[in-house]
Enzyme design. Structure first.
Site: not given
Length: 916
Positions: A341, A645, A649
């Protein structure tokens, strides 16, 4: 899908409708949601139809089932079977030792496995416990689980949105959707319809369950509850994803099966050979076959493998990487692709002004994050002073036209309020502006807060000379419309619109977020400050470019991973331009165009598998996109680590070979779905974990190649005794002594071996690389034969010399144990010689365990209870020297074999590449 007017979705199914594409009034009619709210009867009817606004609870696995699961190991089945046979034959001591070995392995596995996954429970905790709802014309509080489609709810700053809603009123409403979409800053909400094909992060008229309101107020109509919400859809995705076995577990399962089949085959052949060809008694041969099985099984392997992984976990924890599942330690070492990410992992998650453009100059700003350190320089490097006539009005406007606070706490500097406003405060602090002093000298008289419809904020001030000023900041195109002048090097100048548009395009092309600043001398025309006062007459001061900058350590870590042959891919919910700009600074995806979530949606699986080979940046990605990307990479044969996070996800984290969650800013859902958590949210920690994972795998290979020759040597001793028609040199209980006490105690030392200096310069090992290569088979055979020759030779020598059977067997056991002890040093380097200071003395734990093994052996030989238990006998000094000589021969032979092998490899390399 757009609903028709015949059937109310509130009375059927609401999941498939594109509520964001509908006018608010039509959505209210479609959901049968009157302005005064639903009646109690309507709520009861819809609650019965749609069910409570809850996510289904996952049934936790019972501790007893977790314990029983530890027995599911082929090697343990063999050990239990051999123990049962020993018990049936009355050999209770041998049976007891085997069963104790099984129980030790099971308990170690049970303790280390820890708690089972609870990702769904963590997501359930994100749902709001209560909601403010309008029902029967009155505002009231209700349990969020009782919300139904068509309910009208109110949200304000600090609230967690309790269900998916279509907004019908929004006043300065901003919602933090980072956990759901990956968007790095709060999203400004409105009520206007958006295109039906808009991505989740672009649906500005929707508020989604589990997201957090950071500012403003809003009213919305519930469109989905429970498992039909976006967060509920993610929980269904998680439930549908099977756990992925790790490369190590797959290899160990394959190895265990092959070893078990080989051991049983040898046992059957041994039994048949003795009975049919040698004419031995069937019962005697059965005992010999059982002894062969006991000697060949590496009883300590499952337990010691678990201990090695657990030690790796402890070392990683010291480097801020918390491992939740033991096999993930080794899997990290085999990772070929890291999908990361952007926000908070590769970047700091702290908006920072990096560029300022005025009418006469362009400036760069150093320093990152909220730390007020850095300076402002012109493009040719000239340092600017705080009283610079070109910059002072810019800095003053950015600091005063601001509702956020820049505070210093125990953990450093932070922003209370909007991150973009915070970046402007930090900019002023870098230039030496004292916020309190400036606010006192320029007191605020009035303000117009930011609203998404107006796209600007304005404040009214009085300067020290008593003059009134209106300061404004906002979207460049909106501020440009207000301005007639620009602040140039020599004062006021007519506004050059083309110049500012070129500069705006230039800043945007760098992936920076744009904020324009302007001021106007004078106060409101009449009464309080209003939008009428903002229509014209302003002077444009500057454009500022802001970005969430990459972590300095992440840049180095990405470079380190790429040097180790690991590709780093950025998968983010943010915009493509921003992702590309950050990627360029990190060295990710340079020279290759990004792929957006909308483009991924149009690809079939085969096309996506082809695309992921070459593309390294994926923007505006939804949870489904992230999951498909991970699956496509795995189908290409990659071992994938995925960082994240947010709730969005969690599916990809669970599906990846190694899911890596953020510990500081990550959600519980992400942490529970992952195999590893970064305690410091830092990508650089991943590189350290990969290094440790590679070291763990190296140490596991060292241990296996250390332990198996012992079992091979013992099995060859039994087979040789059968072929020669002599008494067994080793009894089953003596074999267990060697395997469980000495070999296992020695092998643990290899878990403490430091990583090789070039470990991060190697390419990742191929995912399909077998645990046992040709080299492994050769080394195993070579050492096993040497151990067997030493033990058989000393055994026969003592028998020929007239010694008793107990002394001869003790000589055989002692020779094998001492061979193991010195072979431990050989095993510290599989291919390079250990005949140097670091090789011999570099691992203090190895020296300690060698001393412990010898001490145990003294007890085995000289302590009477051990003599009775194991059938051992005291040895003389001369007999000790003979066993030491055999061990030294093996040690030196292995070192000589390494040297010869290296010479042969160098010769082959020279023939393949003569110029090298």
């Amino acid at each position: 899908m757009i609903p028709d007017r015949k059937n109310s979705p509130a009375e059927t199914d609401v999941q498939e409708y594109a509520w964001h594409a509908l006018d608010g009034e039509f959505a209210a009619k479609a959901l049968s949601s009157p302005s005064g709210g639903l009646s109690a009867a309507q709520v009861a009817e819809r609650l019965a139809l749609h069910g409570p606004n809850q996510l289904a609870a996952a049934r936790p696995r019972h501790p007893l089932l977790r314990l029983l699961r530890q027995f599911h190991n082929l090697l343990l089945y063999l050990m239990m079977g051999a123990g049962l046979i020993m018990a049936l034959l009355g050999e209770w001591l041998d049976a007891g030792v085997l069963w104790v070995a099984v129980i030790v392995n099971v308990l170690i596995g049970y303790v280390q496995e820890g708690k089972a996954e609870s990702a769904l429970a963590a997501i359930r905790n994100m749902l709001a416990p209560a909601a403010t709802v309008i029902r029967e014309g009155k505002r009231q509080q209700c349990d969020a689980s009782n919300l139904v489609p068509g309910d009208r709810i109110l949200v304000s700053a600090g609230d967690r949105v309790p269900a998916d809603v279509r907004l019908v009123q929004a006043r300065e409403l901003r919602i933090d959707e980072a956990s759901l979409t990956g968007e790095s800053i709060p999203v400004e909400k409105s009520t206007q319809p958006v295109p039906e094909n808009a991505l989740l992060g672009d649906r500005s008229n929707m508020a989604y369950s589990g997201t957090v309101v950071v500012g403003g107020q809003g009213v919305g109509i519930v469109t989905a509850t429970g498992t039909r919400t976006e967060i509920g859809r993610i929980t269904r995705m998680i439930s549908a994803i099977d756990d992925v076995s790790t490369p190590l577990m797959r290899k160990m399962n394959r190895f265990s099966f092959q070893l078990a089949v080989t051991i049983l085959l040898f046992a059957v052949l041994t039994f048949a050979f003795g009975v049919l060809l040698r004419g031995h008694d069937a019962s005697d041969m059965f005992l010999m076959a059982v002894a062969l099985v006991a000697s060949a099984i590496p009883e300590g392997l499952p337990a010691i493998m678990t201990v090695i992984l657990a030690l790796g976990v402890q070392r990683m924890a010291r480097q801020h990487a918390i491992i939740r599942r033991l096999p993930a330690v080794e899997t990290l070492g085999s990772v070929t692709v890291i999908c990361s990410d952007k926000t908070g992992t590769l970047t700091r998650n702290e908006m920072t002004v990096q560029r300022i453009v005025t009418a006469g100059h362009r400036y760069t700003v150093s320093g990152v994050g909220y730390l007020p350190e850095g300076d402002i320089r012109t493009e040719d490097g000239v340092l600017c002073q705080p009283d610079n006539a070109d910059l002072l009005p810019v800095l003053r406007a950015g600091t005063l036209c601001n509702d956020s606070s820049h505070v210093r706490g125990s953990e450093g500097w932070s922003i209370v309020g909007d991150p973009t406003e915070g970046a402007l405060l930090v900019l002023g602090a870098k230039a030496g502006i004292d916020l309190l002093a400036l606010s006192g000298a320029w007191p605020r008289l009035d303000s117009i807060p930011f609203e998404s419809e107006n796209r600007y904020m304005a404040t009214h001030h009085r300067d020290p000379e008593g003059k009134e000023w209106i300061l404004a900041k906002g979207a460049p195109e909106r501020i440009l419309d207000m301005c007639r002048w620009q602040h140039g090097p020599h004062g006021l100048e007519p506004l050059d619109v083309d110049y500012w548009r070129r500069m705006a395009n230039d800043i945007a092309a760098r992936g920076l977020r744009l904020i324009a600043l302007a001021h106007k001398q004078g106060g409101p025309a009449e009464g309080p400050l209003s939008h009428v006062d903002m229509e014209n007459g302003f002077t444009l001061l500057a454009l500022t470019g802001l970005v969430d900058p990459p972590r300095a350590e992440a840049i180095a870590a990405v470079e380190q991973c790429q040097a180790a042959g690991i590709r780093v891919k950025m998968i983010t919910g943010d915009h493509a331009d921003t992702a590309c700009a950050i990627g360029a600074q990190l060295g990710i995806g340079v020279g290759r165009p990004p792929v957006t979530g909308a483009e991924i949606s149009l690809m079939n699986d085969a096309e996506l598998q082809r695309i992921v080979r070459d593309i390294d940046i994926f923007a505006r990605a939804s949870p489904e996109h992230k999951l498909r990307l991970v699956q496509a990479l795995q189908k290409n044969g990659e071992i994938v680590a995925m960082t994240g996070d947010g709730v969005n996800d969690a599916p990809a984290l669970k599906r990846a070979d190694v899911g890596i969650a953020m510990g500081l800013k990550g959600t519980d859902a992400a942490r529970e779905a992952s195999a590893m958590t970064l305690a410091d949210d830092n990508f650089a920690t991943i590189a350290s974990a990969v290094r440790e994972g590679r070291a763990v795998y190296d140490n596991l290979r060292k241990f296996i190649l250390f332990m198996l020759p012992t079992n091979g040597g013992e099995a060859l001793v039994v087979i040789t005794a059968l072929l020669l028609g002599i008494t067994l040199p080793l009894t089953p209980v003596q074999v267990l002594w060697i395997n469980m006490v000495t070999a296992s105690a020695l092998g643990i030392a290899l878990a403490f071996d430091a990583p090789d200096h070039d470990i991060m310069q190697r390419a990742p090992r191929p995912p399909d690389e077998p645990l046992f290569s040709t080299f492994f088979v050769w080394r195993l055979t070579f050492v096993s034969v040497l151990m067997m020759l030493g033990a058989i030779t000393l055994f026969l020598y003592k028998l020929d010399a007239g010694a008793g059977l107990e002394v001869a067997r003790t000589m055989a056991v002692n020779s094998i144990v001492l061979c193991e002890t010195l072979y431990l040093l050989n095993s510290r380097r599989l291919r390079r010689s250990v005949l140097d200071r670091e090789g011999l003395l570099g691992n203090p734990w190895a020296l300690l365990t060698m001393a412990v093994a010898v001490a145990f052996q003294f007890l085995y030989i000289y302590w009477p209870p051990m003599n009775i238990l194991f059938g051992s006998a005291p040895l003389s000094v001369a007999e000790w020297l003979l066993t030491v000589a055999v061990a030294l021969i093996l040690f030196l032979a292995v070192e000589l074999e390494k040297i010869v092998s290296q010479k042969l490899e160098q010769g082959r390399a020279a023939r393949v590449n003569p110029r090298a």
